[in-house]
Scaffold this motif. Structure first.
Motif, PDB file in Angstrom:
ATOM      1  N   PRO A 165      40.200  35.714  40.393  1.00  0.00           N
ATOM      2  CA  PRO A 165      41.426  34.929  40.615  1.00  0.00           C
ATOM      3  C   PRO A 165      42.537  35.550  41.383  1.00  0.00           C
ATOM      4  N   PRO A 166      43.521  35.213  42.135  1.00  0.00           N
ATOM      5  CA  PRO A 166      44.653  36.000  42.384  1.00  0.00           C
ATOM      6  C   PRO A 166      45.436  36.470  41.501  1.00  0.00           C
ATOM      7  N   GLY A 167      45.601  37.829  41.629  1.00  0.00           N
ATOM      8  CA  GLY A 167      46.443  38.718  40.569  1.00  0.00           C
ATOM      9  C   GLY A 167      45.747  39.373  39.562  1.00  0.00           C
ATOM     10  N   PHE A 168      44.323  39.279  39.519  1.00  0.00           N
ATOM     11  CA  PHE A 168      43.421  39.781  38.581  1.00  0.00           C
ATOM     12  C   PHE A 168      43.180  41.378  39.024  1.00  0.00           C
ATOM     13  N   ASP A 169      43.061  42.198  38.100  1.00  0.00           N
ATOM     14  CA  ASP A 169      42.932  43.578  38.249  1.00  0.00           C
ATOM     15  C   ASP A 169      42.103  44.159  37.194  1.00  0.00           C
TER      16      ASP A 169
END
Length: 173
Positions: free
Chosen positions: A44-48
């Motif tokens: 998902p967006p923002g996952f690191d």
């Protein structure tokens, strides 16, 4: 399954393990392969995932949809904050991987991926030997499904058990 029969996993099939931070579909497990576990991962967006290294595991990533920032090299300096600024002695830097990009990570090589975009990314992910990453994903997604900020101590303990030396923190929105 006998030795004379292969495994066919149709589109959309496989056991899904899901949390707000990630969705992992198990496609091929250690019960079907002696060489690797295979997953489809929605990032998902923002996952690191955070930069990390394995002493035994080899991994392969293939970007199917979306974009991911990826790292697969030993940096000049392993700073504990932002792996996206790392650079190797030979000049390699983090790359924006688009559909069709393949990343192979041998044992001992620091690596990371993150989704810096506003949309989800999807990748094919293979880890060898099985079944370590299967068990790791199950336990990690259980920790991340509690909501709120990730429990970094629990994640650190989990990663230590599964041959993962965490170099920078895991993050998700």
């Amino acid at each position: 399954m006998t030795a004379t029969e292969g495994l066919l996993v149709p589109p959309g099939a496989g056991r899904v393990v899901e949390a707000p931070a990630q969705q992992v579909t198990f496609k091929v497990t250690g019960s079907h392969s002696r060489t690797a576990s295979t997953f489809e991962v929605v990032v998902p967006p923002g996952f690191d995932v955070g930069a990390h290294v394995h002493t035994r595991s080899e991994e392969l990533f293939y970007v199917l949809e979306g974009e991911l920032d990826v790292l697969a090299f030993e940096p000049k300096v392993r700073t504990p904050d932002n792996w996206q600024r790392w650079e190797s002695s030979s000049g390699n830097r983090v790359v924006r991987a688009t559909p069709g990009t393949v990343i192979v990570v041998p044992p001992g090589c620091p690596h990371a991926f993150a989704n810096p975009t506003d949309g989800p990314a999807k990748m094919f992910f293979q880890a060898s030997p099985p079944p370590d990453h299967e068990r790791y994903f199950e336990e990690l997604l259980e920790i991340l499904s509690t909501g709120g900020p990730p429990d970094h101590t629990a994640i650190e303990d989990l990663r230590r058990r599964y041959d993962i030396e965490q170099l920078t923190p895991l993050k998700h929105r």
